[in-house]
Design an enzyme around this catalytic site. Sequence first.
Site: not given
Ligand SMILES: *Cc1c(COP(=O)(O)O)cnc(C)c1O
Length: 798
Positions: A349, A536-537, A542, A644, A648
């Site tokens: 990953h 995101k985190r 990022k 991911t 979304k």
């Molecule tokens: C989808 C999701 C992530 C992943 O987000 P990225 O922008 O791809 O790092 C992290 N936390 C939650 C709660 C999510 O639903």
Amino acid sequence: MKLTKEEFIRDFKDTLHEEQLIKVPDATPAELFTSLAQTVRKYYTPLWLERNRKISENHEKVAYYFSIEFLPGRMLETNLLNLGILDIVKEAFAELNVDFDAVKNAEHDMALGNGGLGRLAAAFMDSLATTGYPGFGNGLRYKYGLFKQRIVDGYQVELPDSWFGSIGNVWETRKDHDTVEVKLFGDVYLQADKDGKLSPVYNNAQILRAVPYDVPQLGYQNDIVNNLRLWDVEIPEEYELDYPTIADRRSVQDITSILYPDDSSYEGKQLRLVQEYFMTSAGLQTIIKSYLKQGLPLEKIHEKVSVHINDTHPAVAPAEFMRLLVDEYRLEWDVAWDVTTKTMSYTNHTILAEALEKWDAELFKKVLPRVYQIILEIDNRFVSDMASDGVAPQIIENTRIVKDGLIHMANLAIIGGYSVNGVAKLHTELLKEDTLRDFYNLYPEKFNNKTNGIVQRRWTQIADQPLSKTIDKWIGSGWRSDIHELRKLNDLVDNPEVLNDFYHVKQEAKARLAAYIKETTGIEVSTDAIFDVQVKRLHAYKRQLLNVLNIIKQYWDLKDNPDKDIVPHVYIFGAKAAPGYHFAKSVIKVINELANLINNDSSLNGKLKVVFLENYNVSLAELIIPAANVSEQISLASKEASGTSNMKFMMTGAITLATLDGANIEIKDEVGSDNIVIFGMDKDDVYRHYERHDYYSRSIYENNPIIRRVVDSFINGTIPNIQGEGTEIYESLITHNDEYFLLEDFTAYVEAQEKIDQLYRNQEQWMRMSLINIANSDKFTSDDTITQYAKEIWQLKN
Ligand SMILES: *Cc1c(COP(=O)(O)O)cnc(C)c1O
């Protein structure tokens, strides 16, 4: 399933009366939720039993997905939707005068994961059931999930997430009969038995009991229920005297007490190693037992079982499987090794060096003495096999498992299995040509790509019902079961009436979010503004900070020229920082203080707003993502393996503002470059700097007055209350040479944001782009991703 509203109301009331001794009007949302969940359990239980019976009766091959994290979020609506009774239940609740949303919100998020990796594992569970493949999850039943984030005085404060609360996990079932023992610590030596075979003798080992709790995974309206097995730890009764004090007991309970709250760097802690081994050993033991119950020979277990290693946390699996086969079931080493390497597969990953797991050999030996011996044996055999195949000594050194006093877990997963996959096209290419290059040369046939995916049902049908109804209106409801029908929307992108409908859907979602923002932060935002979202985190790679730099620039532009004609912007952030990650926490503080500065400056005339929403989790994502106009995916090219949330956002009609990183590249391939805004360095630009060592952030800073003014804002008092944090950020950018090249990408990012502004002014054009994004998002359904895993890696049948 078939169920009328009347039948449901009867079942629900019966449950409420019998289990809670209460009537509907007197019940709290939590009591109503519990009874609803208990009713739903009764509906799926026969399906679950039938599924298990069929799989073992037909000797079906099963894949077991081992993951230290699963992040499903709430399960109620998914379970109702997948049973096909969501609408009936909502109608019934309306009739009973019960607020369905209040009941739904009484469920605590199941947050046994940090972010993308755990969310992916949960998505795969849903998609395995939906596609009908026998794929079961294996993980840990943490008592505390990812911490709850509060913002106090602009700072992140972490609180324990006691998600069991007073309700407990209503979906799980304890399976006492599948309890197994797990051994840790002690000394081990080998002794010859009667027939001269060596057996291990354990002295002073700690023996723990692993108890499984099974959580059903329902497929979408197909009567299939798979299983997610989460392990808890207990002290076996016969050893209770070894743990006389509460502290002694707690040291055991710690194993399943907390989820490590950091997914981006490796933590060399003994407890973490114990967690990893505990779930791996318990899982493998029950897998072998249930396979043998079918009366089949152990040497052929790979024909009926696949074990998937999600990232390196369960990468001890090949060694533990060898231990079980050789020590416990007495297979010859070579036979066992052959079986093991045909059973194990692994997903990588990350290419971030700091996240690659390497255990100190001494620590490993202390915790897992017998597994350590087995790893040494695997390593020795690997080295001598490679040498006799004529592999160059340097390549052997680069790929072996044990070296420099460290155990390289990724190497064990690759050598001990038959498949290694990355999670997006670019990521897999980088693994082959860089991170795992030597392995790729040794075993090219093991490498493959599986681009991540998302459960479309959660992000459309559950998170955005108005959107789903509007899609139904224009292309019918077939897309709900076959997401590829979304492509029919491509024929409608020039129809103004359609675009207008989708515009209203987006405005509705923005209004829902605006109300939440007002309620939770007091900040008023206009739904006419561009909702520009980065959730995101929080991690340096990022580049939330790049977003911040542009906001500061916009702030200065408006201060200089209050009449500047810009589309009003609301910048929305949601992000948890690992508790020990100082820099990330400083960025959170700075965002919050920048928000205070900007939101309270009336001279900006409301053209700029900044909102940080606390405690970003799956449920909050379901509220935020459908409301976004712009999806910020601005990681430094090559660093985000896939991402991911980008998928979304695309599926719910946001325009992606992105670097050419991870799956952003594949989004661009789907929508075409006119329907996405790409900016900045690509992966080759980044690697060129690494090769040439020719990046000097200070000279960019000194030669670009705009950048200088923006960066100086961190240290010259422009943003109040950030003395320490501002200095830290300034130093990361200038003194420490800006590790993630923000300053080099800054100008391109500003231009990309200006382009967004221009595009948004033409609403018809914007909505056309938005609809094209929705129409082509089917590419990222995890149903298809998991089908590729099932067919190409695990060889399953559905
Ligand atoms: C989808 C999701 C992530 C992943 O987000 P990225 O922008 O791809 O790092 C992290 N936390 C939650 C709660 C999510 O639903």
